[in-house]
Motif scaffolding. Structure first.
Motif, PDB file in Angstrom:
ATOM      1  N   CYS A   9      34.816  21.723  33.463  1.00 39.36           N
ATOM      2  CA  CYS A   9      36.241  21.980  33.257  1.00 39.36           C
ATOM      3  C   CYS A   9      36.501  23.211  32.410  1.00 39.36           C
ATOM      4  N   CYS A  10      35.497  23.692  31.716  1.00 41.25           N
ATOM      5  CA  CYS A  10      35.736  24.719  30.702  1.00 41.25           C
ATOM      6  C   CYS A  10      35.241  26.094  31.132  1.00 41.25           C
ATOM      7  N   ASP A  11      34.913  26.288  32.427  1.00 49.13           N
ATOM      8  CA  ASP A  11      34.379  27.563  32.873  1.00 49.13           C
ATOM      9  C   ASP A  11      35.452  28.643  32.915  1.00 49.13           C
ATOM     10  N   LEU A  12      36.685  28.264  33.202  1.00 49.39           N
ATOM     11  CA  LEU A  12      37.764  29.233  33.287  1.00 49.39           C
ATOM     12  C   LEU A  12      38.195  29.680  31.895  1.00 49.39           C
ATOM     13  N   PRO A  13      38.440  30.981  31.715  1.00 54.18           N
ATOM     14  CA  PRO A  13      39.026  31.429  30.441  1.00 54.18           C
ATOM     15  C   PRO A  13      40.384  30.761  30.232  1.00 54.18           C
ATOM     16  N   THR A  14      40.752  30.553  28.984  1.00 51.55           N
ATOM     17  CA  THR A  14      41.988  29.831  28.685  1.00 51.55           C
ATOM     18  C   THR A  14      43.207  30.517  29.279  1.00 51.55           C
ATOM     19  N   GLU A  19      47.667  30.415  33.315  1.00 50.00           N
ATOM     20  CA  GLU A  19      48.421  31.003  34.425  1.00 50.00           C
ATOM     21  C   GLU A  19      48.419  30.083  35.647  1.00 50.00           C
ATOM     22  N   ILE A  20      47.314  29.404  35.891  1.00 49.72           N
ATOM     23  CA  ILE A  20      47.247  28.467  37.018  1.00 49.72           C
ATOM     24  C   ILE A  20      48.149  27.267  36.770  1.00 49.72           C
ATOM     25  N   VAL A  35      42.451  15.481  32.937  1.00 46.64           N
ATOM     26  CA  VAL A  35      41.189  15.920  33.535  1.00 46.64           C
ATOM     27  C   VAL A  35      40.068  15.932  32.504  1.00 46.64           C
ATOM     28  N   CYS A  36      40.296  16.587  31.386  1.00 45.65           N
ATOM     29  CA  CYS A  36      39.300  16.636  30.314  1.00 45.65           C
ATOM     30  C   CYS A  36      40.005  17.058  29.039  1.00 45.65           C
ATOM     31  N   ARG A  37      39.301  17.006  27.924  1.00 46.65           N
ATOM     32  CA  ARG A  37      39.909  17.329  26.630  1.00 46.65           C
ATOM     33  C   ARG A  37      40.387  18.783  26.595  1.00 46.65           C
ATOM     34  N   HIS A  38      39.616  19.712  27.173  1.00 46.97           N
ATOM     35  CA  HIS A  38      40.011  21.119  27.163  1.00 46.97           C
ATOM     36  C   HIS A  38      41.326  21.323  27.906  1.00 46.97           C
ATOM     37  N   TRP A  39      41.459  20.742  29.099  1.00 44.38           N
ATOM     38  CA  TRP A  39      42.699  20.861  29.854  1.00 44.38           C
ATOM     39  C   TRP A  39      43.849  20.203  29.099  1.00 44.38           C
ATOM     40  N   HIS A  40      43.579  19.062  28.494  1.00 40.21           N
ATOM     41  CA  HIS A  40      44.598  18.352  27.703  1.00 40.21           C
ATOM     42  C   HIS A  40      45.160  19.271  26.619  1.00 40.21           C
ATOM     43  N   ASP A  41      44.276  19.964  25.895  1.00 45.27           N
ATOM     44  CA  ASP A  41      44.723  20.814  24.799  1.00 45.27           C
ATOM     45  C   ASP A  41      45.451  22.054  25.315  1.00 45.27           C
ATOM     46  N   VAL A  42      44.979  22.623  26.420  1.00 45.86           N
ATOM     47  CA  VAL A  42      45.626  23.812  26.973  1.00 45.86           C
ATOM     48  C   VAL A  42      47.037  23.486  27.439  1.00 45.86           C
ATOM     49  N   VAL A  43      47.208  22.375  28.162  1.00 43.34           N
ATOM     50  CA  VAL A  43      48.539  21.987  28.633  1.00 43.34           C
ATOM     51  C   VAL A  43      49.450  21.695  27.443  1.00 43.34           C
ATOM     52  N   SER A  44      48.930  20.979  26.454  1.00 43.84           N
ATOM     53  CA  SER A  44      49.748  20.564  25.315  1.00 43.84           C
ATOM     54  C   SER A  44      50.201  21.736  24.465  1.00 43.84           C
ATOM     55  N   GLU A  45      49.358  22.769  24.327  1.00 43.92           N
ATOM     56  CA  GLU A  45      49.648  23.819  23.357  1.00 43.92           C
ATOM     57  C   GLU A  45      50.049  25.163  23.964  1.00 43.92           C
ATOM     58  N   HIS A  46      49.840  25.332  25.277  1.00 45.24           N
ATOM     59  CA  HIS A  46      50.061  26.665  25.830  1.00 45.24           C
ATOM     60  C   HIS A  46      51.059  26.723  26.987  1.00 45.24           C
ATOM     61  N   THR A  47      51.397  25.607  27.606  1.00 40.37           N
ATOM     62  CA  THR A  47      52.321  25.678  28.729  1.00 40.37           C
ATOM     63  C   THR A  47      53.748  25.471  28.265  1.00 40.37           C
ATOM     64  N   THR A  48      54.686  26.028  29.004  1.00 39.53           N
ATOM     65  CA  THR A  48      56.088  25.922  28.617  1.00 39.53           C
ATOM     66  C   THR A  48      56.588  24.499  28.692  1.00 39.53           C
ATOM     67  N   GLY A 317      46.110  29.947  12.282  1.00 36.15           N
ATOM     68  CA  GLY A 317      45.353  29.933  13.527  1.00 36.15           C
ATOM     69  C   GLY A 317      45.609  28.684  14.336  1.00 36.15           C
ATOM     70  N   PRO A 318      45.098  28.631  15.578  1.00 38.79           N
ATOM     71  CA  PRO A 318      45.366  27.514  16.479  1.00 38.79           C
ATOM     72  C   PRO A 318      44.713  26.234  15.997  1.00 38.79           C
ATOM     73  N   SER A 319      45.390  25.108  16.239  1.00 36.33           N
ATOM     74  CA  SER A 319      44.850  23.832  15.781  1.00 36.33           C
ATOM     75  C   SER A 319      43.576  23.465  16.513  1.00 36.33           C
ATOM     76  N   LEU A 320      43.322  24.099  17.684  1.00 31.64           N
ATOM     77  CA  LEU A 320      42.099  23.778  18.415  1.00 31.64           C
ATOM     78  C   LEU A 320      40.859  24.181  17.634  1.00 31.64           C
ATOM     79  N   SER A 321      41.011  25.065  16.647  1.00 34.38           N
ATOM     80  CA  SER A 321      39.853  25.498  15.869  1.00 34.38           C
ATOM     81  C   SER A 321      39.351  24.426  14.919  1.00 34.38           C
ATOM     82  N   GLY A 322      40.151  23.426  14.665  1.00 34.06           N
ATOM     83  CA  GLY A 322      39.757  22.359  13.757  1.00 34.06           C
ATOM     84  C   GLY A 322      40.037  22.664  12.305  1.00 34.06           C
ATOM     85  N   GLU A 323      40.608  23.824  12.022  1.00 35.92           N
ATOM     86  CA  GLU A 323      40.900  24.207  10.641  1.00 35.92           C
ATOM     87  C   GLU A 323      42.042  23.366  10.083  1.00 35.92           C
TER      88      GLU A 323
END
Length: 368
Positions: A9-14, A19-20, A35-48, A317-323
């Motif tokens: 699930c994580c092969d595509l650049p964020t 954009e997809i 689908v997976c944790r990466h997609w979950h975070d991308v949808v939650s934090e980056h899509t309109t 910074g983004p919360s995905l970093s864990g900081e």
């Protein structure tokens, strides 16, 4: 594919994945989060759909207010969205629909749905056995035992009433569930011999088709109730021991379960549920208070003083970093709303709101 299985699930650049996803309809984007944790975070934090469109909704004195743009917020940007009859409290919001509970003694906690965009309302069936407790003053907080939930894979909305007690007058030992479109509530026994009874002061949140609450008693746990199978899926220990039974509140942070713990004077911390049901500390605030149950809106967070709400831009910074995001005592943020007469114990609550023109008639009985 399970959410925690990120293989493949994580092969595509964020930026490419974003954009997809932006080319999918909102309902498909919500399902893509599974689908997976990466997609979950991308949808939650980056899509309109999940970030830009989600507005802060403030419920105060039986009126719903909405902040249209937190990036340029001021007291003038907080506008009235819906005004109730003064007897109802807001249980929660889902996909642009408000769920209200009437706490008057003679109503039995009647639930009504509201779409502020269309000004339409829809009353729901009364909770079974609620009529037995009508007239008892201890039932004036009916709303605290409900949650309004959406199940992303089935596309159905559900109202959940958790096991709880209002003193020794009103006692509910099972979970009750009403799927919008049904005429009857379903009772789901817990088989936990009272260990699933909710501490109403800690709140109830529903995320991705799972309803969570904190148990009442010496052995405090977080209960997770799957709305598809309608089964309790786990009992999880708290990340830290709060100063008292009402010093831990559940919240949602970027589509994940969170819990806010605070002592009586100094520090407020927010812990997020990670993969493997592991808690990770994500926010730390010094002499700052968080509104409840929702305080994170994309890149912005809300804090509360006695009678005002303030917005802060997340600078670290983004919360995905864990900081761990720090908010200091001197960081007052920008004023969003002034609630005259309020104090930290007032029933002022904040939610995420996305406007919709979908008719409530779609949720009437036998409409599925």
């Amino acid at each position: 594919m399970a959410m925690d299985d990120a293989a493949g699930c994580c092969d595509l650049p964020t930026d490419v994945l974003v954009e997809i996803l932006l080319r999918l309809p909102p309902s498909s984007r919500r399902r893509a989060r599974l689908v997976c944790r990466h997609w979950h975070d991308v949808v939650s934090e980056h899509t309109t759909e999940m970030r830009s469109r989600a507005k802060a909704l403030l419920w105060w004195n039986a009126v719903a207010y909405v902040v249209d743009d937190l990036s340029s917020s001021s007291t003038g940007s907080c506008r009235e969205l819906w005004r109730s009859d003064g007897r109802s409290k807001l249980v929660g919001t889902c996909n642009g629909i408000l769920c209200l509970c009437n706490n008057e003694e003679m109503t039995g906690g009647a639930i009504t749905l509201v779409n502020p965009a269309t000004k339409k309302t829809l009353p729901l069936p009364l909770l079974p056995c609620a009529d037995k407790f009508i007239g008892h003053s201890r039932s004036r907080n009916w709303d605290e035992a409900y949650s309004f939930a959406y199940h992303p894979t089935t596309g159905r909305h559900k109202v959940v009433h958790v096991p709880c007690s209002f003193g020794h007058v009103c006692e509910f030992n099972g979970v009750h569930v009403l799927t919008l479109g049904d005429t009857l509530w379903r009772e789901v026994p817990t088989s936990l011999e009272g260990r699933a009874r909710c501490n109403l002061g800690s709140g109830i949140v529903s995320i991705d088709g799972i309803t969570h609450w904190v148990t009442k008693g010496a052995a405090t746990r977080v209960v997770s109730f799957d709305l598809e199978d309608e089964l309790i899926t786990s009992l999880t220990e708290l990340p830290a021991q709060p100063a008292g039974p009402d010093h831990a509140r559940l919240t949602e942070v970027h589509g994940r379960l969170g819990i806010v713990t605070h002592d009586r004077s100094v520090t407020t911390e927010v812990w997020i549920m990670e993969k493997g049901r592991r808690w990770s500390r994500r926010y730390s605030l010094r002499r700052q208070y968080l509104p409840w149950p929702h305080f994170v809106y994309g890149e912005y967070i809300l804090t509360r003083e006695e009678s005002s709400l303030h917005v802060h831009h997340r600078r670290r910074g983004p919360s995905l970093s864990g900081e761990v995001v720090q908010v200091g005592q001197r960081d007052h943020g920008t004023l969003v709303a002034n609630m005259k007469g309020a104090n930290l114990y007032s029933q002022c609550r904040t939610f995420a709101y996305v406007e919709t023109t979908e008719p409530l008639s779609a949720y009437e009985a036998n409409k599925y």
